[in-house]
Design an enzyme around this catalytic site. Structure first.
Site: not given
Length: 286
Positions: A202, A228-230
């Site tokens: 994040g 998100l960011d995965e």
């Protein structure tokens, strides 16, 4: 090597894949220049990257590609054969921070990353980057607010199609892509996140890291997904810090990590060295 090409494939693992591929290339008049393979025993999938050159009279990359289709079907392969000399089109998305953009432009001009930059788009105006020479690359200002996000993303997608971009790079583009746009770009959109994922996801990850008193900071280049960011990780790097470093020091030191990590990820993708493996990747190094 105008007749050189890159074959990549993945399929359920079974005996005889390497033998069948290498025999076919030999019989089709090709010479293998480089070969890598990986057997993922956890998932039961096999991955391979082969660089070859069509050397026999009458042989060509196109004919070899056509003939390989039967083998690919037999082994249920996901595969591509691409001419090694082909310059792939790339679209860059950027926000206010321009250190990754400046680095990509330098590596493109110097030939360190071979590609055709088809477009640069930003939610900030061209004046934000007046100190950078875009060298004729089309620039598109696509402002966005919460109220206009869907319309702006429709413009981004239209630009991807119009430019013919095969790869979209989020070069510190500080907007979260919607699930819809992320799905359209699956496997061909790379983001640089300014932390060593899966830690500090994040916003403001360097500030999160400073609050935790970490001794290493890092950056992660990954494929974009709706989570998100995965997304599957392509490249990472770290740098040691100390208790004397402020959050601002971490931000400054992190810029260099971000530049080199993103550059390596872009190059690996464009050289067909990255194969998706579920939530992970197989990256064949040079």
């Amino acid at each position: 090597m105008s007749n050189a090409a890159i074959l990549t494939l993945s399929c359920p693992d079974r005996p005889g894949i390497v033998a069948r591929v290498s025999t076919y290339l030999f019989e089709a008049g090709a010479n293998i220049l480089e070969a890598h393979q990986f057997d993922d025993t956890e998932t039961g999938r096999f991955f391979m990257r082969v660089v070859f050159e069509a050397v026999a009279e009458g042989s060509s990359v196109g004919l070899i590609r056509d003939g390989f289709a039967a083998i690919a079907e037999h082994f249920a392969m996901d595969w591509t054969i691409r001419a090694k000399s082909e310059k792939r089109k790339v679209m860059l998305l950027v926000s206010k921070s321009d250190h990754c953009l400046a680095d990509i432009l330098y590596r493109w001009r110097s030939g360190d990353i071979v590609m055709d930059i088809a477009a640069i788009a930003s939610n900030h105006p061209r004046e934000t980057y007046q100190h950078l020479d875009f060298d004729g690359i089309p620039f598109h200002h696509l402002p966005v607010t919460k109220a206009t996000k869907l319309e702006q993303e429709a413009a981004v997608w239209a630009l991807v199609k119009e430019s013919g971009a095969e790869l979209v790079v989020l070069a510190r583009y500080m907007q979260v892509l919607s699930d819809g746009l992320a799905a359209k770009l699956v496997g061909r959109c790379i983001n640089i996140h300014h932390s060593f994922l899966p830690g500090f996801k994040g916003a403001k990850p360097y500030h999160q890291a400073h609050e935790r008193g970490v001794k290493l900071i890092g950056a992660t280049a990954h494929y974009v997904t709706s989570d998100l960011d995965e997304g599957p990780i392509i490249e990472q790097d770290v740098e040691r810090i100390s208790h004397q470093d402020s959050a601002e020091d971490l931000v400054a030191k992190g810029r260099d990590i971000e530049r080199r990590v993103l550059a390596r990820a872009i190059a690996a993708h464009l050289e067909d060295r990255v194969l998706l493996n579920g939530r992970k990747t197989v990256v064949f190094r040079q």
